[in-house]
Design an enzyme around this catalytic site. Structure first.
Site, PDB file in Angstrom:
ATOM      1  N   GLY A  43      27.187  26.263  44.343  1.00  0.00           N
ATOM      2  CA  GLY A  43      26.849  27.195  45.652  1.00  0.00           C
ATOM      3  C   GLY A  43      25.569  27.269  46.072  1.00  0.00           C
ATOM      4  CG  ASP A  97      25.889  31.860  44.934  1.00  0.00           C
ATOM      5  OD1 ASP A  97      26.715  32.019  44.229  1.00  0.00           O
ATOM      6  OD2 ASP A  97      27.386  30.770  45.762  1.00  0.00           O
ATOM      7  CG  ASP A 100      31.223  39.991  43.000  1.00  0.00           C
ATOM      8  OD1 ASP A 100      31.116  40.668  43.164  1.00  0.00           O
ATOM      9  OD2 ASP A 100      32.163  39.217  44.027  1.00  0.00           O
ATOM     10  CE  LYS A 128      29.697  40.838  46.907  1.00  0.00           C
ATOM     11  NZ  LYS A 128      31.600  40.459  46.826  1.00  0.00           N
ATOM     12  CG  PHE A 149      35.329  36.865  51.006  1.00  0.00           C
ATOM     13  CD1 PHE A 149      35.059  35.473  51.694  1.00  0.00           C
ATOM     14  CD2 PHE A 149      35.287  36.787  49.552  1.00  0.00           C
ATOM     15  CE1 PHE A 149      35.195  34.516  51.509  1.00  0.00           C
ATOM     16  CE2 PHE A 149      35.929  35.708  49.032  1.00  0.00           C
ATOM     17  CZ  PHE A 149      35.380  34.288  49.897  1.00  0.00           C
ATOM     18  CB  VAL A 150      28.945  37.518  51.572  1.00  0.00           C
ATOM     19  CG1 VAL A 150      28.294  38.678  52.490  1.00  0.00           C
ATOM     20  CG2 VAL A 150      28.522  36.934  49.990  1.00  0.00           C
TER      21      VAL A 150
END
Length: 177
Positions: A43, A97, A100, A128, A149-150
Site C-alpha cells: 500500500g 500508508d 491503524d 487512525k 474503511f478507507v
C-alpha cells in the site's frame, strides 16, 4: 469502481499538499543525515514515491513486504515475506500508508531496534487513532482519518482500489458481501 465510494476524504490536491508539508518537516529534521526510508509493501508505493521525490537530503529507500490483513479485518498475524533490510547503525524511517491497529508497525519497529538501528521513526499518510490496539503513535503523518474503511492512493480492499488517485470511504455493502 468510483461508484463503490461513499465519500472522498482526501482529494489528489489534499494529498499533494499534505505530502509537501510532511516532506518539509522531514527535510528539516534529517538535513544532515542519510535516513533509510523503509516502505511497508504494497500500500505504501504511491505515498513513498511521491514523498521521497520531495526529500532534499541524501537518503536510501528500501522495502519490506508485510501482510497483516485478510479482507477488511486485521489477521492478528504479521507475515514478513523474505528480505529484511540491513538497518544496523542507520536512522530508519518506517513508511506506511496507514497506522491503524498499530500491531504491524509496532512489530516492525521492535524488529529494527533489535537489529541495531540508530533510530526508528514512523511516517504514515493516514493516522487512525480510533483503530489503535497497541500504544504507538506516528512521528510524522499527513492526515488523521476517521474509523472508517478507507481505500485509494495505495490503500486497498482485497487488492482493489489502490489505483484511485484520492482516498475515500468504501461503501459498507461492498465489503459486507
Amino acid at each position: 469502481m468510483n461508484n463503490d465510494i461513499k465519500k472522498v476524504l482526501f482529494s489528489e490536491q489534499d494529498i499533494e499538499e499534505g505530502i509537501l508539508k510532511l516532506a518539509s518537516k522531514l527535510n528539516e529534521d534529517y538535513k544532515d543525515k542519510n535516513p533509510l526510508f523503509v516502505g511497508l509493501l504494497k500500500g505504501v508505493i504511491p505515498f513513498i514515491g511521491d514523498l521521497t521525490k520531495k526529500i532534499e537530503c541524501f537518503c536510501e529507500i528500501d522495502y519490506i513486504r508485510v501482510r497483516s490483513y485478510e479482507g477488511k479485518t486485521p489477521s492478528g498475524t504479521l507475515n514478513l515475506s523474505g528480505y529484511v533490510p540491513d538497518v544496523k547503525g542507520k536512522d530508519v524511517i518506517i513508511v506506511d500508508d496507514i497506522l491503524d491497529t498499530g500491531n504491524t508497525t509496532n512489530k516492525i519497529k521492535k524488529l529494527f531496534i533489535n537489529a541495531g538501528a540508530k533510530s526508528v521513526k514512523i511516517c504514515v499518510l493516514l493516522n487512525k487513532p480510533e483503530g489503535r490496539l497497541v500504544e504507538i503513535e506516528p512521528d510524522y503523518y499527513c492526515f488523521d482519518t476517521p474509523n472508517e474503511f478507507v481505500v485509494g492512493y495505495g490503500l486497498d480492499f482485497n487488492q482493489k482500489y489502490r489505483n484511485l488517485p484520492y482516498i475515500g470511504v468504501l461503501k459498507e455493502e461492498v465489503y459486507e458481501r
